[in-house]
Design an enzyme around this catalytic site. Sequence first.
Site, mmCIF file in Angstrom:
data_model
loop_
_atom_site.group_PDB
_atom_site.id
_atom_site.type_symbol
_atom_site.label_atom_id
_atom_site.label_comp_id
_atom_site.label_asym_id
_atom_site.label_seq_id
_atom_site.Cartn_x
_atom_site.Cartn_y
_atom_site.Cartn_z
ATOM 1 N NE ARG A 229 -4.214 -1.560 -0.058
ATOM 2 C CZ ARG A 229 -4.465 -2.826 -0.740
ATOM 3 N NH1 ARG A 229 -3.302 -2.779 -1.606
ATOM 4 N NH2 ARG A 229 -5.282 -3.671 -0.956
ATOM 5 C CD GLU A 258 -2.533 3.997 -5.077
ATOM 6 O OE1 GLU A 258 -3.414 3.445 -5.527
ATOM 7 O OE2 GLU A 258 -1.277 2.861 -5.241
ATOM 8 C CG HIS A 277 -2.549 -0.017 -6.432
ATOM 9 N ND1 HIS A 277 -3.073 0.716 -5.495
ATOM 10 C CD2 HIS A 277 -3.330 -2.002 -6.367
ATOM 11 C CE1 HIS A 277 -3.748 -0.365 -4.308
ATOM 12 N NE2 HIS A 277 -2.799 -1.566 -5.168
#
Length: 320
Positions: A229, A258, A277
Amino acid sequence: MEQKNILVTFPVTDKQKHSLEMYAPGSHFLYRQREEVTKEDVHNANIIIGNVTPSQLVGATKLEWLQLDSAGTNGYLDPGVLPSGTRLTNATGAYGLAVSEYMIGVVLELMKKLHYYRDNQNQCLWKDEGQVTSIQDSRTLVVGLGDIGNEFARKMNALGSQVIAVKRRPSDKPEYIEELYLLKDLDQLLPEADIVALCLPGTEQTRHLFNAKRIRLMKDSAILLNVGRGTVLDTEALCDALEKGHLYGAALDVTEPEPLPADHRLWKFRNVVITPHTSGQYHLPETLNRIVRISAENLMRFMNNKELRNEVDFTSGYKR
């Protein structure tokens, strides 16, 4: 067998639908794309298989069990999100293949300067970029030894790297890992690592675990990977280090924030590989197959009052 309202929020084929429905005969299955799920869908469900927006779960009093299609549990453990007594399981075991292969790919990309040559190709520039490095005889530090960390460790060992790892709790050491430590030992291990791979979930305990101090402990010649993460790594501290010429390179499939804003300074570094991602998700079809298998097995277990696989500890955010 008691009938349930079951909401499924990831894409499934007819064959995959059958593999779920066979374990809950007579139940009502509703298949929705995640972006199409309504609050009414969520509040009518006894079981949800797949992720929904955490805010949609507030007040879903009929919900008995949520099976995530992610390994991460960000947002679902916040107070008031899941109704009291709701069970939560994740998709640990589904992503190791896809993400570990991505990690091998970007390690080689950085070591062999393939990203530099791609930049040159886009400019029609025939230019030798000089010396490269090798996985053979390197020292890899894997931070977080879940499914993804283990798969990456196994592959790096097979390619000739000496692999060490750190994890939260003591356990037996896999044969493909040279040395196994606890997170408290991290600082003493960082200065010797050529490759540091962050494979951690986003929790309060892991937030900015890699801060300016820990980045400074790494070799100037080290490569940093983050596939867990974005919150595990202090983005601004990384940028500061890169601006000073610290680190051989970095590969980030996750960032904080993000999406990464177009004007963020992280984009400008030539020795950083950024992907949005995407190392997991369903880009590799086998990942979805694994999620369906985990979900189907857990549905069978739930309907028969058996222990669930990958049940999440609400205190730590990890599977029990």
